[in-house]
Design a protein around this motif. Sequence first.
Motif, short mmCIF file in Angstrom:
data_model
loop_
_atom_site.label_atom_id
_atom_site.label_comp_id
_atom_site.label_asym_id
_atom_site.label_seq_id
_atom_site.Cartn_x
_atom_site.Cartn_y
_atom_site.Cartn_z
N ASP A 50 15.24 58.03 46.27
CA ASP A 50 16.43 58.09 47.11
C ASP A 50 16.49 59.39 47.91
O ASP A 50 16.82 59.38 49.10
CB ASP A 50 17.70 57.96 46.24
N ARG A 51 16.14 60.51 47.26
CA ARG A 51 16.17 61.79 47.96
C ARG A 51 15.12 61.83 49.07
O ARG A 51 15.39 62.31 50.18
CB ARG A 51 15.94 62.95 46.98
N LEU A 52 13.94 61.33 48.77
CA LEU A 52 12.88 61.31 49.79
C LEU A 52 13.26 60.39 50.95
O LEU A 52 13.02 60.72 52.12
CB LEU A 52 11.56 60.85 49.16
N SER B 197 -0.20 75.28 49.54
CA SER B 197 0.24 76.35 48.63
C SER B 197 1.09 77.37 49.38
O SER B 197 0.81 77.66 50.55
CB SER B 197 -1.00 77.04 48.03
N PRO B 198 2.14 77.89 48.72
CA PRO B 198 2.58 77.66 47.33
C PRO B 198 3.29 76.32 47.13
O PRO B 198 3.48 75.88 46.02
CB PRO B 198 3.53 78.83 47.07
N SER B 199 3.72 75.69 48.23
CA SER B 199 4.29 74.35 48.16
C SER B 199 3.62 73.51 49.24
O SER B 199 2.95 74.04 50.14
CB SER B 199 5.81 74.38 48.37
N TYR B 200 3.79 72.20 49.14
CA TYR B 200 3.23 71.30 50.14
C TYR B 200 4.21 71.19 51.30
O TYR B 200 5.39 70.89 51.10
CB TYR B 200 2.96 69.93 49.54
N VAL B 201 3.71 71.46 52.49
CA VAL B 201 4.55 71.40 53.69
C VAL B 201 4.08 70.24 54.55
O VAL B 201 2.90 70.15 54.91
CB VAL B 201 4.48 72.71 54.49
N ILE B 202 4.99 69.32 54.83
CA ILE B 202 4.67 68.16 55.64
C ILE B 202 5.59 68.10 56.86
O ILE B 202 6.70 68.64 56.84
CB ILE B 202 4.79 66.84 54.85
N LEU C 123 7.61 70.39 49.84
CA LEU C 123 7.67 69.54 48.66
C LEU C 123 7.06 70.25 47.45
O LEU C 123 6.03 70.91 47.57
CB LEU C 123 6.90 68.23 48.90
N ASP C 124 7.68 70.06 46.30
CA ASP C 124 7.09 70.56 45.07
C ASP C 124 5.78 69.82 44.80
O ASP C 124 5.66 68.63 45.14
CB ASP C 124 8.03 70.34 43.88
N PRO C 125 4.79 70.47 44.17
CA PRO C 125 3.52 69.81 43.88
C PRO C 125 3.67 68.50 43.11
O PRO C 125 2.97 67.52 43.39
CB PRO C 125 2.77 70.85 43.05
N GLU D 77 3.03 62.26 43.99
CA GLU D 77 3.53 60.89 43.87
C GLU D 77 3.50 60.13 45.19
O GLU D 77 3.88 58.97 45.25
CB GLU D 77 4.97 60.94 43.33
N ILE D 78 3.01 60.78 46.24
CA ILE D 78 2.97 60.17 47.58
C ILE D 78 1.53 59.81 47.92
O ILE D 78 0.63 60.63 47.82
CB ILE D 78 3.55 61.14 48.63
N TYR D 79 1.32 58.56 48.34
CA TYR D 79 -0.01 58.06 48.67
C TYR D 79 -0.05 57.67 50.14
O TYR D 79 0.88 57.01 50.65
CB TYR D 79 -0.38 56.87 47.79
#
Length: 226
Positions: free
Chosen positions: A178-180, A197-202, A211-213, A218-220
């Motif tokens: 829901d948050r995504l 790193s340090p977090s995933y940036v999209i 996004l936290d690692p 959990e994203i494909y």
Amino acid sequence: MNDTALHAHHVEELLETVFTEREQGRDALDGVLAHAAASHAGALDRGALAGLEAAGLLRLDGERVALTEAGEQRARAVVRRHRLTERLFRDLLQLSEDATESQACELEHILSPEATDSVCTLLGHPPTCPHGKAIPPGRCCGAAQKTVRSLVTGLPSFELGTPARIVFIAPRFHDRMDRLASLGVIPGSEIRLHQRSPSYVIEVGETTLALDPEIAQEIYVKRVEA
């Protein structure tokens, strides 16, 4: 299709019913029988279960039913084939839910182990089916070398800066979906991965998100072809 093939398919469907009932925490004999009557497993009665017990595929203990080691292996294999083909038809071929279920019910009986592993690799070794149920892992899931190039990969291993489309999301917790979704991160969205790193940036449309690692894993996604 000969009688032997029909019998083998029926046995697999009965074992699949026992397996999926157990996933829901149910092993009562009456519950298994009722579920089978309402599903594609067809007619399942105490006589059929006794036949499977005689074949060494399950155990009957009063009003409880459980798979033997041989039954477990066979049930896991058919459940794996069914759920992988659901992913194939829904996520890559974009068939309707009814068509997907129909095709999955056919292919779960005929895919060879090699073909099953190839489908799994092609899809990037998905952990769940479109309905969120776990896909039993196979030999290919931990293999160091792959003979088939994955069309779908986890976001963390995707190339930086390359356009990608989200194929599916397999969250450990439902509220994450829901948050995504509120941020536009949903199946079908086009994204770019800019940083690991340090977090995933999209980048999603005009929005940049960190996004936290654990969430990124959990994203494909699959590559957007030009």
